[in-house]
Design a protein around this motif. Structure first.
Motif, PDB file in Angstrom:
ATOM      1  N   UNK A 184     -34.089  -3.632  21.670  1.00  0.00           N
ATOM      2  CA  UNK A 184     -33.012  -3.484  22.652  1.00  0.00           C
ATOM      3  C   UNK A 184     -31.661  -3.865  22.079  1.00  0.00           C
ATOM      4  N   UNK A 185     -31.627  -4.948  21.323  1.00  0.00           N
ATOM      5  CA  UNK A 185     -30.369  -5.377  20.704  1.00  0.00           C
ATOM      6  C   UNK A 185     -29.899  -4.353  19.676  1.00  0.00           C
ATOM      7  N   UNK A 186     -30.823  -3.851  18.868  1.00  0.00           N
ATOM      8  CA  UNK A 186     -30.454  -2.858  17.858  1.00  0.00           C
ATOM      9  C   UNK A 186     -29.940  -1.574  18.504  1.00  0.00           C
ATOM     10  N   UNK A 187     -30.587  -1.124  19.574  1.00  0.00           N
ATOM     11  CA  UNK A 187     -30.109   0.065  20.283  1.00  0.00           C
ATOM     12  C   UNK A 187     -28.703  -0.166  20.841  1.00  0.00           C
ATOM     13  N   UNK A 188     -28.463  -1.350  21.417  1.00  0.00           N
ATOM     14  CA  UNK A 188     -27.149  -1.651  21.990  1.00  0.00           C
ATOM     15  C   UNK A 188     -26.069  -1.631  20.913  1.00  0.00           C
TER      16      UNK A 188
ATOM     17  N   UNK B 189     -33.000 -10.998   8.933  1.00  0.00           N
ATOM     18  CA  UNK B 189     -33.934  -9.941   8.538  1.00  0.00           C
ATOM     19  C   UNK B 189     -33.217  -8.758   7.882  1.00  0.00           C
ATOM     20  N   UNK B 190     -31.897  -8.795   7.869  1.00  0.00           N
ATOM     21  CA  UNK B 190     -31.132  -7.721   7.248  1.00  0.00           C
ATOM     22  C   UNK B 190     -30.978  -6.485   8.110  1.00  0.00           C
ATOM     23  N   UNK B 191     -31.222  -6.614   9.420  1.00  0.00           N
ATOM     24  CA  UNK B 191     -31.148  -5.468  10.319  1.00  0.00           C
ATOM     25  C   UNK B 191     -29.761  -5.303  10.946  1.00  0.00           C
ATOM     26  N   UNK B 192     -29.006  -6.386  11.008  1.00  0.00           N
ATOM     27  CA  UNK B 192     -27.646  -6.392  11.539  1.00  0.00           C
ATOM     28  C   UNK B 192     -26.716  -7.039  10.529  1.00  0.00           C
ATOM     29  N   UNK B 193     -25.473  -6.618  10.557  1.00  0.00           N
ATOM     30  CA  UNK B 193     -24.446  -7.326   9.791  1.00  0.00           C
ATOM     31  C   UNK B 193     -23.481  -7.960  10.778  1.00  0.00           C
TER      32      UNK B 193
END
Length: 141
Positions: A39-43, A76-80
């Protein structure tokens, strides 16, 4: 035959728990992320440059609950995260290449899950349930 259970709040909680645990298991297997992380990644994908405060509002969470979530996604390297250009205490969130890849890896499982729900509820039931859940999610109490 007995009447269907009318304790709507109880049924919503029970259904949400069942759906979340099943979806978490599937998303973890497919992409290594939970539904909360998804959900956070989609947002962030849908609103590049989002701040943590804006992400909290989007997800309907307190900022104190979003901070560890963002920390785990960044670790985890998914967001900057980068400093906000105008607000010295804020950070700007963007998907990394790994975040984009995690969303792509999760998408087939999301599609499969939705297809199963459509089969269970029927197309009309799926659409009306989605509409009802959206109205409840945005209900001003």
């Amino acid at each position: 035959m007995s009447e269907p259970d009318q304790r709507l709040f109880f049924l919503l909680q029970r259904a949400a728990h069942r759906l979340r645990t099943t979806a978490d298991r599937r998303c973890l297997a497919a992409a290594g992320i939970t539904t909360a992380q998804l959900g956070a990644l989609f947002a962030v994908r849908d609103s590049p440059g989002l701040t943590q405060q804006e992400l909290a509002r989007t997800l309907g969470l307190r900022e104190s609950g979003v901070t560890p979530l963002v920390g785990r996604l960044a670790t985890a390297g998914l967001l900057t995260k980068r400093p906000h250009p105008r607000e010295h205490r804020a950070v700007v969130l963007e998907l990394s290449e790994a975040g984009v890849a995690a969303l792509a890896a999760a998408q087939p499982e999301i599609d499969r899950f939705n297809a199963e729900l459509r089969a269970l509820l029927g197309e009309e039931g799926f659409t009306s349930t989605a509409g009802a859940m959206d109205r409840l999610a945005h209900w001003e109490l």
